[in-house]
Design a protein around this motif. Structure first.
Motif, PDB file in Angstrom:
ATOM      1  N   ASN A  98       6.857 -19.255  -5.834  1.00  0.00           N
ATOM      2  CA  ASN A  98       7.202 -18.194  -4.879  1.00  0.00           C
ATOM      3  C   ASN A  98       7.663 -16.914  -5.571  1.00  0.00           C
ATOM      4  O   ASN A  98       7.414 -15.819  -5.080  1.00  0.00           O
ATOM      5  N   LEU A  99       8.336 -17.034  -6.729  1.00  0.00           N
ATOM      6  CA  LEU A  99       8.797 -15.837  -7.435  1.00  0.00           C
ATOM      7  C   LEU A  99       7.615 -14.985  -7.899  1.00  0.00           C
ATOM      8  O   LEU A  99       7.643 -13.752  -7.799  1.00  0.00           O
ATOM      9  N   LEU A 100       6.572 -15.636  -8.383  1.00  0.00           N
ATOM     10  CA  LEU A 100       5.373 -14.923  -8.812  1.00  0.00           C
ATOM     11  C   LEU A 100       4.755 -14.153  -7.654  1.00  0.00           C
ATOM     12  O   LEU A 100       4.390 -12.976  -7.795  1.00  0.00           O
ATOM     13  N   TRP A 101       4.676 -14.790  -6.500  1.00  0.00           N
ATOM     14  CA  TRP A 101       4.059 -14.140  -5.351  1.00  0.00           C
ATOM     15  C   TRP A 101       4.956 -13.065  -4.755  1.00  0.00           C
ATOM     16  O   TRP A 101       4.472 -12.103  -4.159  1.00  0.00           O
ATOM     17  N   MET A 102       6.259 -13.209  -4.915  1.00  0.00           N
ATOM     18  CA  MET A 102       7.154 -12.127  -4.496  1.00  0.00           C
ATOM     19  C   MET A 102       6.915 -10.882  -5.340  1.00  0.00           C
ATOM     20  O   MET A 102       6.958  -9.753  -4.842  1.00  0.00           O
ATOM     21  N   LEU A 103       6.661 -11.095  -6.621  1.00  0.00           N
ATOM     22  CA  LEU A 103       6.361  -9.966  -7.505  1.00  0.00           C
ATOM     23  C   LEU A 103       5.022  -9.338  -7.141  1.00  0.00           C
ATOM     24  O   LEU A 103       4.909  -8.112  -7.009  1.00  0.00           O
ATOM     25  N   LEU A 104       4.008 -10.171  -6.964  1.00  0.00           N
ATOM     26  CA  LEU A 104       2.663  -9.659  -6.704  1.00  0.00           C
ATOM     27  C   LEU A 104       2.547  -8.992  -5.340  1.00  0.00           C
ATOM     28  O   LEU A 104       1.771  -8.051  -5.168  1.00  0.00           O
ATOM     29  N   SER A 149       0.825  -1.208   0.000  1.00  0.00           N
ATOM     30  CA  SER A 149       0.000   0.000   0.000  1.00  0.00           C
ATOM     31  C   SER A 149       0.859   1.257   0.000  1.00  0.00           C
ATOM     32  O   SER A 149       0.502   2.269  -0.619  1.00  0.00           O
ATOM     33  N   SER A 150       2.003   1.188   0.660  1.00  0.00           N
ATOM     34  CA  SER A 150       2.906   2.335   0.713  1.00  0.00           C
ATOM     35  C   SER A 150       3.398   2.727  -0.677  1.00  0.00           C
ATOM     36  O   SER A 150       3.491   3.918  -1.005  1.00  0.00           O
ATOM     37  N   PHE A 151       3.702   1.736  -1.508  1.00  0.00           N
ATOM     38  CA  PHE A 151       4.134   2.034  -2.876  1.00  0.00           C
ATOM     39  C   PHE A 151       3.020   2.732  -3.654  1.00  0.00           C
ATOM     40  O   PHE A 151       3.262   3.695  -4.388  1.00  0.00           O
ATOM     41  N   PHE A 152       1.798   2.248  -3.490  1.00  0.00           N
ATOM     42  CA  PHE A 152       0.667   2.849  -4.196  1.00  0.00           C
ATOM     43  C   PHE A 152       0.421   4.283  -3.728  1.00  0.00           C
ATOM     44  O   PHE A 152       0.143   5.170  -4.539  1.00  0.00           O
ATOM     45  N   TRP A 153       0.521   4.511  -2.429  1.00  0.00           N
ATOM     46  CA  TRP A 153       0.299   5.866  -1.919  1.00  0.00           C
ATOM     47  C   TRP A 153       1.421   6.814  -2.336  1.00  0.00           C
ATOM     48  O   TRP A 153       1.186   8.003  -2.575  1.00  0.00           O
ATOM     49  N   GLY A 210       4.765  -7.267  -3.724  1.00  0.00           N
ATOM     50  CA  GLY A 210       5.662  -6.150  -3.435  1.00  0.00           C
ATOM     51  C   GLY A 210       6.582  -5.730  -4.555  1.00  0.00           C
ATOM     52  O   GLY A 210       6.591  -4.570  -4.968  1.00  0.00           O
ATOM     53  N   LYS A 211       7.360  -6.661  -5.066  1.00  0.00           N
ATOM     54  CA  LYS A 211       8.426  -6.290  -5.989  1.00  0.00           C
ATOM     55  C   LYS A 211       7.911  -5.702  -7.302  1.00  0.00           C
ATOM     56  O   LYS A 211       8.533  -4.792  -7.859  1.00  0.00           O
ATOM     57  N   LEU A 212       6.798  -6.210  -7.813  1.00  0.00           N
ATOM     58  CA  LEU A 212       6.249  -5.683  -9.062  1.00  0.00           C
ATOM     59  C   LEU A 212       5.876  -4.218  -8.909  1.00  0.00           C
ATOM     60  O   LEU A 212       6.223  -3.379  -9.752  1.00  0.00           O
ATOM     61  N   TRP A 213       5.182  -3.891  -7.829  1.00  0.00           N
ATOM     62  CA  TRP A 213       4.747  -2.510  -7.591  1.00  0.00           C
ATOM     63  C   TRP A 213       5.941  -1.618  -7.276  1.00  0.00           C
ATOM     64  O   TRP A 213       5.950  -0.433  -7.623  1.00  0.00           O
TER      65      TRP A 213
END
Length: 223
Positions: free
Chosen positions: A177-183, A104-108, A185-188
């Protein structure tokens, strides 16, 4: 360093895995960083409620960002201090809180940049203000859906501190796990690295152009 032992039928003790503990200096640095983040966020939130004169729309967005940063730092502090060794209940809860608030911090952060861009470059404060509701929907909604799915599918938990500095995040035992790491936090985070500089450069160029125009007008009027 902790050695996991397994007892066999002959009462002999056989080492099965070596699970390293975090070095003390890493824990100290990380906990200090988390503490400073907590204090800084609390200061921003406290001053906002202490003085009515600074309760502007942009400052309100900053307070929301500070709120997410505050709880992210609290959750990470707890994770590093506890130094989990398994996906316990509090490990999973810490992962949910830190992942949700961190995402959420990245989005804000991007939302504030968009708000400033519209206010400064487009000079449309009404449009910027009307987007606040959309900021709330996206900045809370997307992390809620992502983290809700990750938690529901049991993707969050102990990561053996191999992709974090002691706190729990995405389980490394999951095949995706790599996909979920992206989703989670890392992707955003990566998207923010591209969006924020682009908006900053656009605002900087606009301010520079305005300054040059003002300087030219002053020079012309003085001749």
């Amino acid at each position: 360093m902790e050695l996991e032992l397994q007892t066999t039928a002959g009462d002999s003790v056989t080492p099965t895995a070596i699970i390293p503990r975090l070095p003390l200096w890493i824990k100290v640095i990380t906990l200090t960083s988390c503490t400073l983040s907590i204090l800084g966020s609390a200061l921003i939130i406290g001053t906002f409620f202490a003085w009515k004169d600074i309760r502007t729309a942009s400052r309100r967005l900053l307070v929301i960002l500070s709120f997410t940063d505050f709880w992210t730092a609290v959750a990470l502090f707890y994770g590093v201090y506890t130094d989990f060794m398994d996906s316990t209940v509090d490990c999973i809860v810490q992962s949910i809180v830190s992942t949700f608030m961190g995402t959420s911090s990245f989005f804000w952060t991007v939302s504030i940049a968009i708000y400033l861009y519209i206010t400064i470059v487009k000079t449309d404060t009404q449009l910027a203000g009307s987007l606040t509701k959309n900021f709330h929907v996206v900045s809370w909604g997307v992390p809620l859906v992502v983290v809700g799915c990750a938690a529901g599918l049991q993707k969050l938990g102990y990561d053996k501190s191999q992709v974090s500095v002691g706190w729990c995040w995405v389980k490394l035992t999951t095949p995706d796990n790599l996909l979920w790491m992206l989703l989670t936090g890392k992707l955003w985070e990566i998207l923010a690295y591209f969006i924020l500089p682009a908006l900053y450069i656009a605002m900087k160029r606009h301010i520079y152009a305005q300054m040059r125009q003002s300087s030219a007008l002053i020079t012309y009027s003085g001749t």
